[in-house]
Design a protein around this motif. Sequence first.
Motif, PDB file in Angstrom:
ATOM      1  N   GLN A  78     -41.062  53.870 -85.588  1.00 37.06           N
ATOM      2  CA  GLN A  78     -41.594  54.612 -86.716  1.00 37.06           C
ATOM      3  C   GLN A  78     -40.545  55.363 -87.535  1.00 37.06           C
ATOM      4  OE1 GLN A  78     -44.753  54.358 -87.565  1.00 37.06           O
ATOM      5  NE2 GLN A  78     -44.491  55.678 -89.356  1.00 37.06           N
ATOM      6  N   LEU A  79     -39.606  56.033 -86.882  1.00 37.23           N
ATOM      7  CA  LEU A  79     -38.719  56.963 -87.580  1.00 37.23           C
ATOM      8  C   LEU A  79     -37.831  56.270 -88.610  1.00 37.23           C
ATOM      9  CD1 LEU A  79     -37.423  59.452 -84.842  1.00 37.23           C
ATOM     10  CD2 LEU A  79     -39.271  59.764 -86.503  1.00 37.23           C
ATOM     11  N   GLN A  80     -37.555  57.037 -89.669  1.00 37.88           N
ATOM     12  CA  GLN A  80     -36.611  56.637 -90.696  1.00 37.88           C
ATOM     13  C   GLN A  80     -35.471  57.665 -90.728  1.00 37.88           C
ATOM     14  OE1 GLN A  80     -36.919  53.681 -92.271  1.00 37.88           O
ATOM     15  NE2 GLN A  80     -38.727  53.432 -90.943  1.00 37.88           N
ATOM     16  N   PRO A  81     -34.325  57.334 -91.317  1.00 40.72           N
ATOM     17  CA  PRO A  81     -33.172  58.242 -91.237  1.00 40.72           C
ATOM     18  C   PRO A  81     -33.414  59.616 -91.847  1.00 40.72           C
ATOM     19  CG  PRO A  81     -32.745  56.420 -92.754  1.00 40.72           C
ATOM     20  CD  PRO A  81     -33.971  56.067 -91.987  1.00 40.72           C
ATOM     21  N   GLY A  82     -34.304  59.729 -92.829  1.00 41.60           N
ATOM     22  CA  GLY A  82     -34.577  61.020 -93.442  1.00 41.60           C
ATOM     23  C   GLY A  82     -35.568  61.870 -92.663  1.00 41.60           C
ATOM     24  N   ASP A  83     -36.160  61.311 -91.621  1.00 41.67           N
ATOM     25  CA  ASP A  83     -37.133  62.052 -90.823  1.00 41.67           C
ATOM     26  C   ASP A  83     -36.429  63.027 -89.893  1.00 41.67           C
ATOM     27  OD1 ASP A  83     -39.000  60.438 -92.041  1.00 41.67           O
ATOM     28  OD2 ASP A  83     -39.288  59.139 -90.304  1.00 41.67           O
ATOM     29  N   ARG A  84     -37.124  64.091 -89.527  1.00 40.76           N
ATOM     30  CA  ARG A  84     -36.626  65.063 -88.553  1.00 40.76           C
ATOM     31  C   ARG A  84     -37.707  65.295 -87.515  1.00 40.76           C
ATOM     32  NH1 ARG A  84     -32.904  64.132 -91.460  1.00 40.76           N
ATOM     33  NH2 ARG A  84     -31.222  65.493 -92.196  1.00 40.76           N
ATOM     34  N   VAL A  85     -37.289  65.526 -86.259  1.00 41.20           N
ATOM     35  CA  VAL A  85     -38.249  65.665 -85.166  1.00 41.20           C
ATOM     36  C   VAL A  85     -37.938  66.907 -84.347  1.00 41.20           C
ATOM     37  CG1 VAL A  85     -39.365  64.542 -83.201  1.00 41.20           C
ATOM     38  CG2 VAL A  85     -38.362  63.140 -85.011  1.00 41.20           C
ATOM     39  N   SER A  86     -38.966  67.706 -84.118  1.00 42.12           N
ATOM     40  CA  SER A  86     -38.887  68.832 -83.198  1.00 42.12           C
ATOM     41  C   SER A  86     -39.531  68.397 -81.886  1.00 42.12           C
ATOM     42  CB  SER A  86     -39.626  70.044 -83.775  1.00 42.12           C
ATOM     43  OG  SER A  86     -39.717  71.073 -82.822  1.00 42.12           O
ATOM     44  N   VAL A  87     -38.738  68.360 -80.821  1.00 41.41           N
ATOM     45  CA  VAL A  87     -39.195  67.854 -79.523  1.00 41.41           C
ATOM     46  C   VAL A  87     -39.626  69.016 -78.643  1.00 41.41           C
ATOM     47  CG1 VAL A  87     -38.512  66.585 -77.451  1.00 41.41           C
ATOM     48  CG2 VAL A  87     -37.682  65.853 -79.702  1.00 41.41           C
ATOM     49  N   LYS A  88     -40.775  68.898 -78.012  1.00 38.10           N
ATOM     50  CA  LYS A  88     -41.253  69.989 -77.172  1.00 38.10           C
ATOM     51  C   LYS A  88     -40.183  70.336 -76.131  1.00 38.10           C
ATOM     52  CE  LYS A  88     -43.774  67.940 -73.271  1.00 38.10           C
ATOM     53  NZ  LYS A  88     -45.040  67.841 -72.533  1.00 38.10           N
ATOM     54  N   PRO A  89     -40.025  71.613 -75.811  1.00 36.01           N
ATOM     55  CA  PRO A  89     -38.870  72.066 -75.015  1.00 36.01           C
ATOM     56  C   PRO A  89     -38.653  71.303 -73.726  1.00 36.01           C
ATOM     57  CG  PRO A  89     -40.103  73.940 -75.849  1.00 36.01           C
ATOM     58  CD  PRO A  89     -40.903  72.736 -76.222  1.00 36.01           C
ATOM     59  N   HIS A  90     -39.720  71.085 -72.954  1.00 36.23           N
ATOM     60  CA  HIS A  90     -39.550  70.510 -71.630  1.00 36.23           C
ATOM     61  C   HIS A  90     -39.300  69.007 -71.649  1.00 36.23           C
ATOM     62  CE1 HIS A  90     -41.893  74.165 -69.864  1.00 36.23           C
ATOM     63  NE2 HIS A  90     -40.627  74.442 -70.130  1.00 36.23           N
ATOM     64  N   ALA A  91     -39.340  68.409 -72.837  1.00 33.44           N
ATOM     65  CA  ALA A  91     -39.058  66.978 -72.943  1.00 33.44           C
ATOM     66  C   ALA A  91     -37.640  66.705 -73.414  1.00 33.44           C
ATOM     67  CB  ALA A  91     -40.059  66.317 -73.886  1.00 33.44           C
ATOM     68  N   SER A  92     -36.759  67.685 -73.335  1.00 35.97           N
ATOM     69  CA  SER A  92     -35.386  67.461 -73.799  1.00 35.97           C
ATOM     70  C   SER A  92     -34.698  66.286 -73.103  1.00 35.97           C
ATOM     71  CB  SER A  92     -34.562  68.743 -73.647  1.00 35.97           C
ATOM     72  OG  SER A  92     -34.445  69.139 -72.306  1.00 35.97           O
ATOM     73  N   PRO A  93     -34.883  66.061 -71.788  1.00 37.77           N
ATOM     74  CA  PRO A  93     -34.236  64.885 -71.185  1.00 37.77           C
ATOM     75  C   PRO A  93     -34.695  63.565 -71.790  1.00 37.77           C
ATOM     76  CG  PRO A  93     -34.847  66.458 -69.478  1.00 37.77           C
ATOM     77  CD  PRO A  93     -35.496  66.926 -70.745  1.00 37.77           C
ATOM     78  N   VAL A  94     -35.921  63.515 -72.300  1.00 43.99           N
ATOM     79  CA  VAL A  94     -36.386  62.292 -72.964  1.00 43.99           C
ATOM     80  C   VAL A  94     -35.583  62.069 -74.247  1.00 43.99           C
ATOM     81  CG1 VAL A  94     -38.379  61.096 -73.943  1.00 43.99           C
ATOM     82  CG2 VAL A  94     -38.689  62.653 -72.002  1.00 43.99           C
ATOM     83  N   LEU A  95     -35.386  63.124 -75.009  1.00 48.69           N
ATOM     84  CA  LEU A  95     -34.578  63.015 -76.230  1.00 48.69           C
ATOM     85  C   LEU A  95     -33.167  62.546 -75.906  1.00 48.69           C
ATOM     86  CD1 LEU A  95     -34.077  63.498 -79.258  1.00 48.69           C
ATOM     87  CD2 LEU A  95     -33.606  65.895 -78.703  1.00 48.69           C
ATOM     88  N   HIS A  96     -32.555  63.137 -74.888  1.00 51.74           N
ATOM     89  CA  HIS A  96     -31.193  62.752 -74.525  1.00 51.74           C
ATOM     90  C   HIS A  96     -31.147  61.305 -74.023  1.00 51.74           C
ATOM     91  CE1 HIS A  96     -29.990  66.781 -75.283  1.00 51.74           C
ATOM     92  NE2 HIS A  96     -30.591  67.294 -74.238  1.00 51.74           N
TER      93      HIS A  96
END
Length: 783
Positions: A78-96
């Motif tokens: 889904q994401l495009q380069p201009g999009d920004r995402v705030s990830v819920k705090p406890h899911a930081s390892p998923v982002l990494h």
Amino acid sequence: MNHALSADHQTATPAVQTGVSGDLETLESIRQRVLWLSTSMIHHANRIRPNPTGLKVGGHQASCASMVSIMTSLWFEQLQPGDRVSVKPHASPVLHSINYLLGELDEKYLTTLREFGGLQSYPSRSKDPDTVDYSTGSVGIGATAPIWGAMARRYVETTTGGAGTGRQYSLVGDAELDEGAVWEAILDPGIADLGEVVWIVDLNRQSLDRVIPNIAARRLEKMFDAAGWQVITVKFGKLLESLFAQPGGQALRTRILDMPNPEYQRLLRCSANEVRTRLPGDGPGSTEISALIAGLDDATLTEAIRNLGGHDLSALTAAYRQIDDTRPTVIIAYTIKGYGLPTQGHPQNHSSLLSIEEFDTLAADLGMDPANPWGLFSADSTAGKLCETTAARLRRDPVPAPPTPAIPTDIGRTPKGTATTQAALGRVLLDLTREAPEAAKRVVTVSPDVSSTTNLGGWVNKVGVWSAAERRNWFDDDRETIMHWNERPTGQHMELGIAETNLVGLIGELGATWSRWGQPLYPIGVMYDPFVERALEPWSYGIYAGGQSILVGTPSGVTLAAEGGAHQSIKTPSIGLEQPGCISYEPAFAIDTEWTLLASIGRLGRPDGTSAYLRLSTRPVDQTLAAVPTDPAARERRRRQVVAGGYPLVRRDGAVVTIVAMGAMMTEALAAADRLEQSGVAADVVCITSPGLLFEAIQARQGRGTGDSWILDQLFPTDRVTPIVTILDGHPHTLTFLAGINQVRSTCLGVSKFGQVGSLDDVYRYHGIDTDSIVRAALDILP
């Protein structure tokens, strides 16, 4: 589950095909790898990495697991380069984990979760080594940040240009919706037009301690709908939807929807035989349900109970396709906390960790090697190719170096007559439009419906009110209307409802535009000083996240006598002293306000920038008491002292005591010094503009910091060492540290109890900060 839907809401059902980015099988392989990597990061931090202190490292494997499908689908489809995402705090390892698969994070960091210098406990824009769009961690603040980020992007695009387009996503845990700050933001009237805002709620029905008995998804849907949001629900996955289409399926659907949260959650911990006994229940349709599930093998039955929409990649894709971009959207995705882990659905799995044995079992189920957990997909595999194409799609251009318009340090005027520091704020902003128009164009003021009462009326009339589209001012021909509310895309004032947390959230994001799009702004938020404490935590978090702004608290102190104790701030001077990443000022005179405000603006919008807090007063003060030097060199010396933290205002031969005052109390301090002089007691008077900077100067003198220690020698030279009496319209402990500069006796006057309604004289006398009290204190401290 008590989740019946009204006809107004959309339900996303699984799509037959996924998006063009990849097929379901490839996405599922990536989803499993993200689950493995995020679980492994936490496992390594707690089970593998040496821990000499024995202190808990922690992490949230279950909270990560409930988000894995949502984030995999979002990033890889889904994401495009201009999009920004705030990830819920406890899911930081998923982002990494996702950033690692996309080549944005080196493998060496995967073993550093919650380690000094490593991956942070929660996503951090300023401290994590990989791409993080929004810092989260303080519940509710990270969730709302993309709302203010969307407004900041629109402001930049309509004023300076260069911000482009893009959605602003918030990935929110359902328990996070308990925070009042969330609803304060959602209900602000200006939010309804922000179609780029998309929230995805991880509805796992669990908080830290328990399964929430009445999460009431329908109630949440109605609340979002009432605020003008598009509401999309993602309830069930493909398997359950197929069962609902069979005989007895409607009874099964009704049973699951009507089931209390804890009862449903208990099914996740049951064997197949227990599910067969418990699931039908004893209500209408139980016989039909029993017949339906009798035809399912054990594996299919237990899989069906877990087949919620938030874990079905095709259902999530279908939900994303329904976003209409004309108003904010919330996608409520039903999930299971700990999905795919042995701990899934356990009521206390929030902080639980897999044992070594459970971790090994998970590795076997996912085809991974627990001894070598950080494997990437091969470059020629379909998953590897999808990672490569996704990374290319999401790659952003480097942020250009921000422009640095010249900001004057001194307008050159010397105020006369009687004035307040609050009124000086508006005058300085107007002067800036004439003296430095390029810098003034980047100033944006924000107020929670107190523009006129904080003396911003002239500024608002001059620059207009920002609005995404021009609006008719129906009072522009009313001669009795003094404040002109002209709303247009080029306006430089933004007005929010009466919610201080919204204001500081917005100025934090406005203060981050230099790092997002290379376009610095100079945001100045104005609110009543008693409410700074209400706004402090989200403002502090905005500073932590890299947002640079100026917060003006006015009017302040018990000087606001007639308003009574509820509107008399006491603790804010010490808050300014102690707030990291912020320089606080409390000017005594209009010229001090000008110099400190201009200096504060000059520190914004750059990599080494700093926020500021100005505490202003409505106390009218005779401006001639400032005794501003007329010689240009001496004037510049005074200005540098004001900006550095203070200046000597009165020096008398043979002084035996020093009165140290701040802000509105300079009138009483000078009057007390004159009375002491008449009694044969010579007193110096020192004006403090920033206790925080003076404390940093002391630390620097001791080799503990990098502040400017020269100011101490000019305020408290060793050849003029005397006992000191400190006085301010705030808590007296704010200035107590000054006695340590030359190790002298001190008496500290200020406000340490709730205020009272009354005249200025009565209130000052009640708190012991009147002229008589200063004189007595000075006499008492003499040897």
